[in-house]
Design a protein around this motif. Structure first.
Motif, mmCIF file in Angstrom:
data_model
loop_
_atom_site.group_PDB
_atom_site.id
_atom_site.type_symbol
_atom_site.label_atom_id
_atom_site.label_comp_id
_atom_site.label_asym_id
_atom_site.label_seq_id
_atom_site.Cartn_x
_atom_site.Cartn_y
_atom_site.Cartn_z
ATOM 1 N N ARG A 233 0.636 -1.195 0.212
ATOM 2 C CA ARG A 233 -0.008 0.087 -0.086
ATOM 3 C C ARG A 233 1.025 1.525 0.215
ATOM 4 N N GLN A 237 2.202 4.575 -3.198
ATOM 5 C CA GLN A 237 1.749 6.137 -2.882
ATOM 6 C C GLN A 237 0.241 5.999 -1.612
ATOM 7 N N ALA A 238 0.568 4.932 -0.896
ATOM 8 C CA ALA A 238 -0.755 4.974 0.201
ATOM 9 C C ALA A 238 -2.257 4.801 -0.491
ATOM 10 N N LYS A 239 -2.752 4.733 -1.536
ATOM 11 C CA LYS A 239 -3.676 4.782 -1.725
ATOM 12 C C LYS A 239 -4.858 4.114 -1.450
ATOM 13 N N GLU A 240 -6.191 4.286 -0.998
ATOM 14 C CA GLU A 240 -7.042 3.491 -0.260
ATOM 15 C C GLU A 240 -8.083 3.290 -0.987
ATOM 16 N N TYR A 245 -9.106 9.681 -5.227
ATOM 17 C CA TYR A 245 -7.799 9.337 -4.463
ATOM 18 C C TYR A 245 -8.171 10.024 -3.364
ATOM 19 N N GLN A 246 -7.557 8.809 -2.337
ATOM 20 C CA GLN A 246 -7.211 8.124 -1.158
ATOM 21 C C GLN A 246 -6.842 8.356 0.123
ATOM 22 N N HIS A 247 -6.373 9.324 0.670
ATOM 23 C CA HIS A 247 -4.553 9.361 1.125
ATOM 24 C C HIS A 247 -5.343 9.282 3.097
ATOM 25 N N THR A 250 0.677 9.334 4.061
ATOM 26 C CA THR A 250 1.860 9.608 2.587
ATOM 27 C C THR A 250 2.396 7.889 2.150
#
Length: 396
Positions: A233, A237-240, A245-247, A250
């Motif tokens: 993850r 870019q730690a995208k949820e 695009y939800q973070h 970082t």
């Protein structure tokens, strides 16, 4: 003013032919299998070139049985793998990270950049890797002081595994995580187990000079699926999971491209042969130089079977050998690349204030240690050149 006289020039047929310079011999150049072009063509035709799709996943699946670790994340570099390892272990500013002082800076740099405090420990003479006896004393001292490290990072050196079984047993006793830096030792074993297996996490490299290369790249591996899932993850870019695009935090762009993964897939099957080739190169160096006074080769403990990724030796002038730098320069003059063993971290200006335990063994290895050309495709005639130049230094 007198008229300048033309200097007569011999016709081309009468000129003395110049002797071509000997072909340079590099320390550890990549060796291709011949299958890379086919893998690359298939990957390009598929349209998948980013760090996504079937090829990185196939590379990860192929790596898992080789590493003896079922959870594998392919990364943009070995340094990226180490950075992700520190992150998923929960490293925060002020934490201590302990590692062997005889290593490359990438082992500790990500931790320092995250605000951790490094502490460097000496290596054992019998392996050149982290000394478990010293580690035990230092962990006991730190436990009494209530200041245990967040992680211990042993290093597999020049193709040889550290004594990871002893190190993990000690760290388990005090509840300290082990992140093994196995960047240099893919294919090595100790007590029959692959390098890195047994650590909480292990990091590997496929840089251009490694025994198996993807032209770059690395991997982070573990038995723990949750750790690798979190690393995966963060590497994206730690995208949820969301249509936008939800973070929540970082991350990084640390995935391995499909192009490099294709090269790695083409290389991986050659690993056993590469190990045998480099061990044979080491044996030839040992046979060709081992009788000379003041020379000693990197030892291989009876619990270890290394790859001999690099043949490393020491030269002791007090025992009749030339100095390490004299040997390196003589080889360089002949177009032959060699390299001192790693300069210990506690001697690097960047870490002049970092605490350490011991360091004399690593410092002497740096002072006297030299790595010789060890590429898997090094020919017998090339190796004879290296041996001949070195032997000549004893007669100079």
């Amino acid at each position: 003013m007198p008229i300048a006289q033309a200097v007569p020039v011999a016709p081309p047929a009468l000129r003395r032919p110049t002797r071509p310079a000997a072909e340079p011999i590099l320390l550890s150049p990549p060796q291709l299998t011949g299958q890379e072009i086919h893998r690359l063509a298939a990957t390009l035709e598929s349209g998948w070139i980013a760090p996504a799709g079937p090829v990185p996943a196939a590379f990860e699946a192929a790596l898992a049985p080789v590493l003896g670790l079922p959870q594998v994340l392919a990364t943009a570099s070995g340094t990226a793998a180490l950075h992700l390892g520190y992150r998923v272990l929960g490293l925060v500013p002020g934490d201590e990270v302990w590692t062997a002082t005889l290593t490359y800076v990438a082992t500790i740099a990500p931790a320092v950049q995250m605000g951790a405090r490094p502490r460097f420990l000496d290596v054992a003479e019998e392996s050149w890797t982290l000394d478990p006896n010293l580690l035990e004393r230092e962990l006991a001292r730190a436990a009494r002081a209530g200041r245990l490290p967040r992680a211990v990072v042993p290093v597999d050196l020049f193709g040889q595994s550290c004594d990871l079984d002893a190190i993990t047993a000690l760290c388990d006793r005090w509840g300290v995580a082990v992140l093994c830096d196995s960047a240099e030792s893919l294919g090595a074993t100790r007590r029959g187990r692959p390098a890195g297996q047994g650590a909480r996490l292990a990091a590997f490299s496929f840089n251009g000079n490694k025994i198996i290369t993807a032209g770059g790249g690395g991997a982070l591996a573990s038995d723990d699926p949750a750790l690798i899932a979190e690393a995966r993850r963060l590497a994206a870019q730690a995208k949820e999971a969301a249509p936008h695009y939800q973070h929540e935090t970082t991350g990084y762009s640390y995935g391995l491209s499909s192009i490099l993964a294709a090269v790695g897939l083409a290389q991986l099957g050659a690993l056993p042969a590469r190990v045998e080739a480099r061990r044979a190169i080491f044996a030839r160096y040992q046979a060709g130089l081992g009788d000379l006074p003041g020379i000693a080769f990197m030892p291989e403990p009876d619990w270890s079977r290394g790859t001999r990724w690099l043949t490393a030796l020491t030269l002791d002038p007090a025992a009749g050998a030339p100095g390490r730098e004299a040997a390196r320069l003589a080889l360089a003059t002949a177009g032959i690349e060699s390299r001192p063993v790693w300069k210990p971290m506690h001697l690097q200006p960047a870490f002049r204030r970092a605490p350490r335990a011991g360091g004399a063994v690593a410092a002497q290895l740096f002072e006297q240690g030299l790595c010789l050309p060890s590429g898997s495709a090094l020919g017998a005639a090339q190796q004879a050149r290296v041996i001949g130049i070195l032997r000549g230094l004893w007669n100079a």
